[in-house]
Design an enzyme around this catalytic site. Structure first.
Site, PDB file in Angstrom:
ATOM      1  N   ASN A  47      -3.508  12.203  -0.405  1.00 41.40           N
ATOM      2  CA  ASN A  47      -2.068  12.480  -0.380  1.00 41.40           C
ATOM      3  C   ASN A  47      -1.412  11.383   0.448  1.00 41.40           C
ATOM      4  O   ASN A  47      -1.539  11.367   1.667  1.00 41.40           O
ATOM      5  CB  ASN A  47      -1.849  13.868   0.248  1.00 41.40           C
ATOM      6  CG  ASN A  47      -0.377  14.176   0.467  1.00 41.40           C
ATOM      7  OD1 ASN A  47       0.504  13.449  -0.018  1.00 41.40           O
ATOM      8  ND2 ASN A  47      -0.111  15.250   1.201  1.00 41.40           N
ATOM      9  N   TRP A  48      -0.721  10.493  -0.239  1.00 38.51           N
ATOM     10  CA  TRP A  48      -0.111   9.348   0.471  1.00 38.51           C
ATOM     11  C   TRP A  48       1.157   9.736   1.224  1.00 38.51           C
ATOM     12  O   TRP A  48       1.702   8.933   1.973  1.00 38.51           O
ATOM     13  CB  TRP A  48       0.192   8.223  -0.532  1.00 38.51           C
ATOM     14  CG  TRP A  48      -1.009   7.385  -0.868  1.00 38.51           C
ATOM     15  CD1 TRP A  48      -2.312   7.667  -0.557  1.00 38.51           C
ATOM     16  CD2 TRP A  48      -1.022   6.126  -1.575  1.00 38.51           C
ATOM     17  NE1 TRP A  48      -3.141   6.667  -1.026  1.00 38.51           N
ATOM     18  CE2 TRP A  48      -2.369   5.712  -1.654  1.00 38.51           C
ATOM     19  CE3 TRP A  48      -0.042   5.339  -2.154  1.00 38.51           C
ATOM     20  CZ2 TRP A  48      -2.760   4.528  -2.277  1.00 38.51           C
ATOM     21  CZ3 TRP A  48      -0.421   4.159  -2.778  1.00 38.51           C
ATOM     22  CH2 TRP A  48      -1.764   3.759  -2.839  1.00 38.51           C
ATOM     23  N   LYS A  49       1.659  10.950   0.975  1.00 38.31           N
ATOM     24  CA  LYS A  49       2.898  11.406   1.632  1.00 38.31           C
ATOM     25  C   LYS A  49       4.010  10.363   1.416  1.00 38.31           C
ATOM     26  O   LYS A  49       4.042   9.724   0.360  1.00 38.31           O
ATOM     27  CB  LYS A  49       2.643  11.701   3.111  1.00 38.31           C
ATOM     28  CG  LYS A  49       1.436  12.638   3.299  1.00 38.31           C
ATOM     29  CD  LYS A  49       1.271  13.180   4.680  1.00 38.31           C
ATOM     30  CE  LYS A  49       0.061  14.109   4.739  1.00 38.31           C
ATOM     31  NZ  LYS A  49      -0.128  14.728   6.033  1.00 38.31           N
ATOM     32  N   HIS A  91       2.681  22.137   0.442  1.00 36.22           N
ATOM     33  CA  HIS A  91       2.138  21.441   1.604  1.00 36.22           C
ATOM     34  C   HIS A  91       2.881  21.921   2.848  1.00 36.22           C
ATOM     35  O   HIS A  91       4.084  22.185   2.799  1.00 36.22           O
ATOM     36  CB  HIS A  91       2.294  19.923   1.435  1.00 36.22           C
ATOM     37  CG  HIS A  91       1.517  19.156   2.461  1.00 36.22           C
ATOM     38  ND1 HIS A  91       1.947  19.019   3.759  1.00 36.22           N
ATOM     39  CD2 HIS A  91       0.315  18.539   2.390  1.00 36.22           C
ATOM     40  CE1 HIS A  91       1.043  18.331   4.441  1.00 36.22           C
ATOM     41  NE2 HIS A  91       0.038  18.023   3.631  1.00 36.22           N
ATOM     42  N   GLU A  93       4.018  20.445   5.273  1.00 37.74           N
ATOM     43  CA  GLU A  93       5.185  19.622   5.633  1.00 37.74           C
ATOM     44  C   GLU A  93       6.410  20.043   4.815  1.00 37.74           C
ATOM     45  O   GLU A  93       7.531  19.946   5.296  1.00 37.74           O
ATOM     46  CB  GLU A  93       4.846  18.133   5.454  1.00 37.74           C
ATOM     47  CG  GLU A  93       3.919  17.658   6.567  1.00 37.74           C
ATOM     48  CD  GLU A  93       2.981  16.522   6.199  1.00 37.74           C
ATOM     49  OE1 GLU A  93       3.187  15.865   5.156  1.00 37.74           O
ATOM     50  OE2 GLU A  93       2.020  16.298   6.961  1.00 37.74           O
ATOM     51  N   GLU A 126      -5.428  23.655   4.748  1.00 34.87           N
ATOM     52  CA  GLU A 126      -5.084  22.615   5.712  1.00 34.87           C
ATOM     53  C   GLU A 126      -4.488  23.262   6.961  1.00 34.87           C
ATOM     54  O   GLU A 126      -3.294  23.607   6.966  1.00 34.87           O
ATOM     55  CB  GLU A 126      -4.049  21.653   5.114  1.00 34.87           C
ATOM     56  CG  GLU A 126      -4.513  20.946   3.868  1.00 34.87           C
ATOM     57  CD  GLU A 126      -3.752  19.651   3.619  1.00 34.87           C
ATOM     58  OE1 GLU A 126      -4.401  18.601   3.558  1.00 34.87           O
ATOM     59  OE2 GLU A 126      -2.504  19.682   3.526  1.00 34.87           O
ATOM     60  N   GLY A 144      -3.036  15.073  10.735  1.00 37.88           N
ATOM     61  CA  GLY A 144      -2.566  13.865  11.407  1.00 37.88           C
ATOM     62  C   GLY A 144      -2.818  13.840  12.903  1.00 37.88           C
ATOM     63  O   GLY A 144      -2.264  13.006  13.615  1.00 37.88           O
ATOM     64  N   SER A 170      -7.171  15.663   9.006  1.00 35.57           N
ATOM     65  CA  SER A 170      -7.953  14.670   9.761  1.00 35.57           C
ATOM     66  C   SER A 170      -9.349  14.428   9.188  1.00 35.57           C
ATOM     67  O   SER A 170     -10.297  14.208   9.939  1.00 35.57           O
ATOM     68  CB  SER A 170      -8.033  15.063  11.242  1.00 35.57           C
ATOM     69  OG  SER A 170      -6.737  15.046  11.818  1.00 35.57           O
ATOM     70  N   GLY A 178      -5.089  12.775   3.998  1.00 35.31           N
ATOM     71  CA  GLY A 178      -3.815  12.117   4.238  1.00 35.31           C
ATOM     72  C   GLY A 178      -4.025  10.669   4.656  1.00 35.31           C
ATOM     73  O   GLY A 178      -4.312   9.796   3.832  1.00 35.31           O
ATOM     74  N   GLY A 179      -3.912  10.410   5.953  1.00 30.67           N
ATOM     75  CA  GLY A 179      -3.951   9.051   6.494  1.00 30.67           C
ATOM     76  C   GLY A 179      -5.089   8.189   5.979  1.00 30.67           C
ATOM     77  O   GLY A 179      -4.882   7.010   5.640  1.00 30.67           O
TER      78      GLY A 179
END
Ligand code: 13P
Length: 255
Positions: free
Chosen positions: A12-14, A100, A102, A170, A176, A216, A237-238
């Site tokens: 997920n590149w967000k 998600h 977020e 999640e 993150g 993470s 993610g990251g």
């Protein structure tokens, strides 16, 4: 490590990625289909919608799948700035992340909204990756399992099947932050999710649903987390922004 159902590692590149990031897609697509490096899982990248079509073109002919990060519940209409599931399918998505944390937190999305978005994904012939997970406060208050139950009840449509639905657990506090639950904690929550899906969908269907862990995930902790029972892949993610790190995670699943 469970190979049944076939695991999925999705990135997920967000809100990250410009045209220059497409080279990461090219690298990932090249690696996952190479004879030596082919992982034993499905691999997906969910770039921002602005890059979907270009990413689809770059990934053409490879087994790399592309997904979107959100959609509107309606098929079309007066919703300035929004994108429908049909538009995202048309742009190259085969799946859509919905709910998600977020979006639940920053856009006030309720589980009812998330369910409508999952149904929109089905309507467009896409897979819904439905996200759930507790906050740090909820975990401290021992409410993790009840929160997850509530989110599953509210967000997973009655039409959900193993083919059209993936669940991503999640924990909000792990996203993150570099923090992860212990494998034991992950095992408890994932077993609970499987049990709740059994109540909602019946045993046979529930067994086939992929339950991803997210928060993470890195190349150095992926093997431990992916080895947990009822973990059928990862939502990353990251570490999905750099091809090499992401490939390191997909490599956890040997072909
Ligand atoms: P990180 O892997 O950066 O913690 O993000 C997880 C996530 O939110 C994926 O959807």
């Amino acid at each position: 490590m469970s190979k049944n159902p076939k695991p999925l590692v999705a990135g997920n590149w967000k809100m990250n990625g410009l045209k220059s990031s497409l080279k990461q897609i090219v690298k990932i697509a090249g690696k996952i289909d190479s004879k030596k490096k082919k992982p034993g899982c499905e691999v997906m990248i969910c770039p921002p919608a602005t890059l979907l079509t270009a990413a689809r073109d770059k990934a053409q002919g490879s087994s790399l799948k592309l997904g979107a990060q959100d959609c509107h519940a309606d098929e079309a209409g007066a919703h300035t700035g929004d994108l429908s599931a049909e538009m995202l399918a048309n742009a190259g998505a085969t799946a859509i992340i919905v709910g998600h944390s977020e979006r639940r937190a920053n856009h006030g999305e309720s589980s009812a909204v998330v369910k409508a978005k999952a149904q929109a994904a089905y309507r467009a012939g896409l897979v819904a990756i439905i996200c759930i997970g507790e906050t740090a406060e909820q975990r401290k208050a021992n409410r993790t399992l009840s929160i997850v139950t509530m989110q599953l009840k509210g967000s997973v449509p009655a039409e959900a099947t193993p083919a059209n639905t993936v669940i991503a657990y999640e924990p909000v506090w792990a996203i993150g932050t570099g923090l992860t639950p212990t494998p034991e904690d992950v095992a408890v929550v994932h077993a609970h999710i499987r049990k709740r899906l059994t109540v909602q969908m019946g045993e046979k269907e529930a067994q086939g649903v992929r339950i991803l862990y997210g928060g993470s995930v890195k190349p150095d902790n992926a093997a431990e987390l992916m080895a947990v029972e009822n973990v059928n892949g990862a939502l990353v993610g990251g570490a999905s922004l750099k091809a090499q790190e992401f490939i390191g995670i997909t490599a956890t699943y040997k072909s």
